[in-house]
Design a protein around this motif. Structure first.
Motif, PDB file in Angstrom:
ATOM      1  N   ALA A 366      14.628  39.396  92.423  1.00 23.16           N
ATOM      2  CA  ALA A 366      14.279  39.445  93.847  1.00 23.16           C
ATOM      3  C   ALA A 366      12.778  39.387  94.086  1.00 23.16           C
ATOM      4  N   GLY A 367      11.978  39.818  93.118  1.00 27.45           N
ATOM      5  CA  GLY A 367      10.530  39.797  93.297  1.00 27.45           C
ATOM      6  C   GLY A 367       9.845  38.595  92.683  1.00 27.45           C
ATOM      7  N   ASP A 368      10.623  37.675  92.128  1.00 25.27           N
ATOM      8  CA  ASP A 368      10.026  36.496  91.487  1.00 25.27           C
ATOM      9  C   ASP A 368       9.195  35.686  92.479  1.00 25.27           C
ATOM     10  N   GLY A 369       8.138  35.076  91.929  1.00 27.78           N
ATOM     11  CA  GLY A 369       7.318  34.200  92.758  1.00 27.78           C
ATOM     12  C   GLY A 369       6.533  34.939  93.828  1.00 27.78           C
ATOM     13  N   PHE A 370       6.222  36.223  93.559  1.00 26.17           N
ATOM     14  CA  PHE A 370       5.489  37.037  94.543  1.00 26.17           C
ATOM     15  C   PHE A 370       6.193  36.979  95.897  1.00 26.17           C
ATOM     16  N   SER A 371       7.518  37.153  95.879  1.00 27.98           N
ATOM     17  CA  SER A 371       8.312  37.017  97.101  1.00 27.98           C
ATOM     18  C   SER A 371       8.075  38.145  98.096  1.00 27.98           C
ATOM     19  N   THR A 372       7.424  39.232  97.653  1.00 28.52           N
ATOM     20  CA  THR A 372       7.139  40.335  98.573  1.00 28.52           C
ATOM     21  C   THR A 372       5.817  40.135  99.313  1.00 28.52           C
ATOM     22  N   ALA A 373       5.197  38.979  99.146  1.00 27.25           N
ATOM     23  CA  ALA A 373       3.880  38.738  99.744  1.00 27.25           C
ATOM     24  C   ALA A 373       3.883  38.886 101.253  1.00 27.25           C
ATOM     25  N   THR A 374       4.945  38.395 101.909  1.00 31.33           N
ATOM     26  CA  THR A 374       4.994  38.476 103.370  1.00 31.33           C
ATOM     27  C   THR A 374       5.011  39.926 103.832  1.00 31.33           C
ATOM     28  N   GLY A 375       5.750  40.768 103.100  1.00 32.55           N
ATOM     29  CA  GLY A 375       5.792  42.183 103.465  1.00 32.55           C
ATOM     30  C   GLY A 375       4.428  42.842 103.344  1.00 32.55           C
ATOM     31  N   VAL A 376       3.660  42.469 102.307  1.00 30.87           N
ATOM     32  CA  VAL A 376       2.311  43.008 102.149  1.00 30.87           C
ATOM     33  C   VAL A 376       1.426  42.561 103.309  1.00 30.87           C
ATOM     34  N   ALA A 377       1.516  41.268 103.653  1.00 29.83           N
ATOM     35  CA  ALA A 377       0.726  40.763 104.782  1.00 29.83           C
ATOM     36  C   ALA A 377       1.114  41.474 106.074  1.00 29.83           C
ATOM     37  N   ASP A 378       2.396  41.751 106.244  1.00 27.11           N
ATOM     38  CA  ASP A 378       2.845  42.465 107.443  1.00 27.11           C
ATOM     39  C   ASP A 378       2.253  43.873 107.496  1.00 27.11           C
ATOM     40  N   ARG A 379       2.209  44.546 106.349  1.00 24.89           N
ATOM     41  CA  ARG A 379       1.641  45.896 106.327  1.00 24.89           C
ATOM     42  C   ARG A 379       0.133  45.870 106.632  1.00 24.89           C
ATOM     43  N   LEU A 380      -0.551  44.876 106.114  1.00 32.37           N
ATOM     44  CA  LEU A 380      -1.974  44.747 106.432  1.00 32.37           C
ATOM     45  C   LEU A 380      -2.179  44.479 107.918  1.00 32.37           C
ATOM     46  N   ILE A 429       0.990  49.740 101.076  1.00 35.31           N
ATOM     47  CA  ILE A 429       0.858  48.388 100.507  1.00 35.31           C
ATOM     48  C   ILE A 429       1.572  48.309  99.169  1.00 35.31           C
ATOM     49  N   GLU A 430       1.416  49.340  98.357  1.00 34.36           N
ATOM     50  CA  GLU A 430       2.060  49.339  97.051  1.00 34.36           C
ATOM     51  C   GLU A 430       3.575  49.361  97.194  1.00 34.36           C
ATOM     52  N   ALA A 431       4.068  50.123  98.168  1.00 40.46           N
ATOM     53  CA  ALA A 431       5.516  50.168  98.390  1.00 40.46           C
ATOM     54  C   ALA A 431       6.044  48.808  98.829  1.00 40.46           C
ATOM     55  N   ALA A 432       5.250  48.105  99.631  1.00 47.27           N
ATOM     56  CA  ALA A 432       5.688  46.795 100.132  1.00 47.27           C
ATOM     57  C   ALA A 432       5.837  45.774  99.013  1.00 47.27           C
ATOM     58  N   LEU A 433       5.216  46.021  97.882  1.00 46.73           N
ATOM     59  CA  LEU A 433       5.367  45.115  96.746  1.00 46.73           C
ATOM     60  C   LEU A 433       6.735  45.242  96.073  1.00 46.73           C
ATOM     61  N   ASP A 434       7.445  46.312  96.356  1.00 48.80           N
ATOM     62  CA  ASP A 434       8.763  46.543  95.770  1.00 48.80           C
ATOM     63  C   ASP A 434       9.822  45.803  96.588  1.00 48.80           C
ATOM     64  N   PRO A 435      10.664  44.976  95.970  1.00 44.57           N
ATOM     65  CA  PRO A 435      11.680  44.232  96.722  1.00 44.57           C
ATOM     66  C   PRO A 435      12.593  45.124  97.558  1.00 44.57           C
ATOM     67  N   GLU A 437      11.898  48.026  98.963  1.00 49.02           N
ATOM     68  CA  GLU A 437      11.143  48.456 100.142  1.00 49.02           C
ATOM     69  C   GLU A 437      10.893  47.271 101.069  1.00 49.02           C
ATOM     70  N   SER A 438      10.651  46.114 100.487  1.00 49.35           N
ATOM     71  CA  SER A 438      10.426  44.924 101.305  1.00 49.35           C
ATOM     72  C   SER A 438      11.636  44.644 102.188  1.00 49.35           C
ATOM     73  N   VAL A 439      12.828  44.850 101.628  1.00 53.65           N
ATOM     74  CA  VAL A 439      14.050  44.670 102.421  1.00 53.65           C
ATOM     75  C   VAL A 439      14.170  45.763 103.463  1.00 53.65           C
ATOM     76  N   ARG A 440      13.918  46.995 103.056  1.00 52.30           N
ATOM     77  CA  ARG A 440      14.113  48.134 103.954  1.00 52.30           C
ATOM     78  C   ARG A 440      13.174  48.079 105.160  1.00 52.30           C
ATOM     79  N   MET A 441      11.964  47.540 104.972  1.00 57.68           N
ATOM     80  CA  MET A 441      10.998  47.540 106.070  1.00 57.68           C
ATOM     81  C   MET A 441      11.309  46.481 107.125  1.00 57.68           C
ATOM     82  N   ARG A 442      12.140  45.486 106.777  1.00 60.09           N
ATOM     83  CA  ARG A 442      12.462  44.430 107.737  1.00 60.09           C
ATOM     84  C   ARG A 442      13.734  44.816 108.495  1.00 60.09           C
ATOM     85  N   ASP A 443      13.511  45.752 109.434  1.00 64.69           N
ATOM     86  CA  ASP A 443      14.621  46.370 110.143  1.00 64.69           C
ATOM     87  C   ASP A 443      14.775  45.884 111.578  1.00 64.69           C
ATOM     88  N   SER A 444      14.113  44.785 111.923  1.00 66.98           N
ATOM     89  CA  SER A 444      14.335  44.221 113.254  1.00 66.98           C
ATOM     90  C   SER A 444      15.744  43.652 113.329  1.00 66.98           C
TER      91      SER A 444
END
Length: 493
Positions: A366-380, A429-435, A437-444
């Motif tokens: 799930a984290g291949d290819g830096f797939s959590t990048a969008t979540g990190v950008a969202d947190r920033l 930011i570190e949590a957002a790198l985890d797939p 957490e990346s899923v959990r934060m996208r709760d819209s």
């Protein structure tokens, strides 16, 4: 000199000349014209239409009660004997009428009073097609129910999500399944809408210009379970747009299933899913192979259905109004499509709901290819950076060999001249790198977060319940009409 002698002089024997003339003597034309074999599909529908029409004729005093009873008894015998026992005929309608006359005598011909084969066949097609449409709707509804059950069981099973077949963002198996259930729900809605336009009666319009007999078209429509009439007699005899609409809706469903099949084939290739043996095969020469053959055939059948829609449209294009014999070829496109896609629905969804999802492998991928990048950008961005700036920072981090928290910190300093701690909460930011957490934060609404997905599942089940009720109502309406027709027939038989 005879004709045969003249032909002999041209180098052709007399026997060959006879054979050539026989080719054009009408025998092949009669076979070419006949649809009797293909009409087996509408055999039961034709009998129902005949019964309703005869009952109406008797009620209107157009045919005597005794004659009506004899005709209706003959129809019962013909039904018991089956389609294979019909005499030769140009089509099932003619063959049934001939079989009635064989049993009743000339009075049996009164069953055809105040109608034509044109309005008769149009009615029979609609009667059978609505049954087939309901069968397909039932199959899709049951498939959606099973998909929702599996989605609920995998609402937290993290998996890689893709765009352009490249790692994009982590999601869950449940979220992916719900995306297809939503598409199948729209396919269901289109089929239910189509049903309403199928379920209109053209019976009583005769050839195309009505009849001088005092018939009751509403009565036959009610006896056959139709919701209304195709009012204009010419329209009723010639219109096949209900076939186009049905085949188009079925083709849309086939396209949904093709996408589902393609995803499963791709997932199987990457080791993200294990397809059950019942839906796979092995190679004839390579013993290590497990091929998702059934899903590939689901994709392939979509081409058949699309071709059928094009064939139907081509048949109907440019036809003059009222009946044309071209229409004899129209129905097969709809029948073939609906049969093929009903089977495809069972197979495609069966392969999905019986598959095994290797949770550990999926989570790792799930984290291949830096797939959590969008979540990190969202947190920033949530910390106050303009999203485009956050996007540039994370993109710089993604260019490194190990785009983790250290790479993000270096990117922040390089792009902004500030430390990460000055810009955002490092732990967030570190949590957002985890797939996970990346899923959990996208709760819209519509997102993959487990709680959000659970709410979606509740709404999807409510929608499913509504479609199940709509299907049951239509089934009940047809069953009630059939019961009424049987009762009316009994008064004469």
């Amino acid at each position: 000199m005879t004709d045969s002698e003249g032909h002999d002089g041209a180098g052709e024997s007399g026997d060959e000349g006879v054979v050539r003339r026989e080719r054009f003597s009408g025998g092949p034309a009669r076979e070419f014209l006949s649809s009797l074999s293909a009409d087996e599909r509408i055999f039961a529908a034709d009998l129902a239409v005949d019964r309703a029409h005869v009952v109406m004729l008797a009620e209107q005093g157009i045919v005597g009660d005794e004659t009506a009873g004899e005709i209706l008894r003959a129809l019962d015998e013909i039904e018991d004997a089956g389609h294979s026992s019909l005499p030769d005929g140009e089509d099932v309608h003619e063959a049934i009428e001939t079989a009635v006359i064989d049993r009743v005598g000339p009075e049996g011909g009164r069953m055809h009073t105040a109608r034509s084969r044109n309005d008769e066949v149009a009615t029979c097609i609609r009667c059978r097609l609505r049954e087939d449409a309901l069968d397909l709707i039932e199959t899709v509804v049951e498939a959606r129910e099973q998909m929702l059950e599996v989605a609920a069981a995998h609402d937290e099973t993290v998996m890689p999500g893709y765009t352009h077949l490249q790692p994009a963002q982590p999601t869950t198996v449940g979220h992916w399944l719900c995306s297809y259930e939503s598409a199948l729900a729209r396919d269901t809605a289109r089929l239910l809408d189509t049903y309403e336009r199928i379920n209109q009666s053209p019976l009583g319009g005769a050839a195309f210009a009505g009849t001088p007999f005092d018939i009751d078209r509403e009565r036959t429509a009610d006896l056959l379970g139709f919701n209304g009439l195709v009012e204009n007699a010419m329209d009723g005899a010639s219109a096949r747009d209900f076939l186009v609409e049905t085949t188009a809706a079925v083709t849309g469903l086939a396209t949904t299933l093709s996408g589902l099949a393609e995803d499963m084939v791709t997932f199987a290739n990457r080791g993200h899913v294990e397809i059950a043996d019942e839906y796979a095969s092995t190679s004839s020469i390579m013993p290590q192979k497990k091929n998702p053959d059934t899903l590939e055939l689901v994709r392939g059948r979509t081409g058949d259905t699309t071709a059928g829609l094009n064939g139907l449209l081509t048949t109907l294009k440019g036809l003059p109004r009222a009946y044309n014999r071209d229409l004899q070829r129209a129905g097969s496109h709809a029948w073939d499509a609906i049969d093929s896609v009903t089977a495809s629905t069972e197979v495609a969804v069966g392969a999905v709901v019986t598959a095994e999802w290797p949770e550990e492998e999926l989570a790792e991928a799930a984290g291949d290819g830096f797939s959590t990048a969008t979540g990190v950008a969202d947190r920033l961005a949530q910390a106050g950076l303009p999203f485009r700036t956050a996007h540039e920072v994370v993109a710089r981090a993604g260019e490194t060999a190990d785009p983790g928290i250290d790479a993000i910190e270096d990117a922040v300093e390089a792009e902004l001249g500030q430390s990460l701690d000055d810009v955002a909460d490092r732990e967030a930011i570190e949590a957002a790198l985890d797939p996970v957490e990346s899923v959990r934060m996208r709760d819209s609404r519509g997102g993959p977060a487990p709680e959000t997905l659970c709410a979606h599942l509740d709404r999807a089940r409510d929608n499913l319940d509504e479609d199940q009720s709509a299907l049951a109502d239509r089934r009940d309406s047809l069953a009630a009409a059939e019961s009424t027709l049987d009762s009316e027939v009994d008064t004469y038989v």
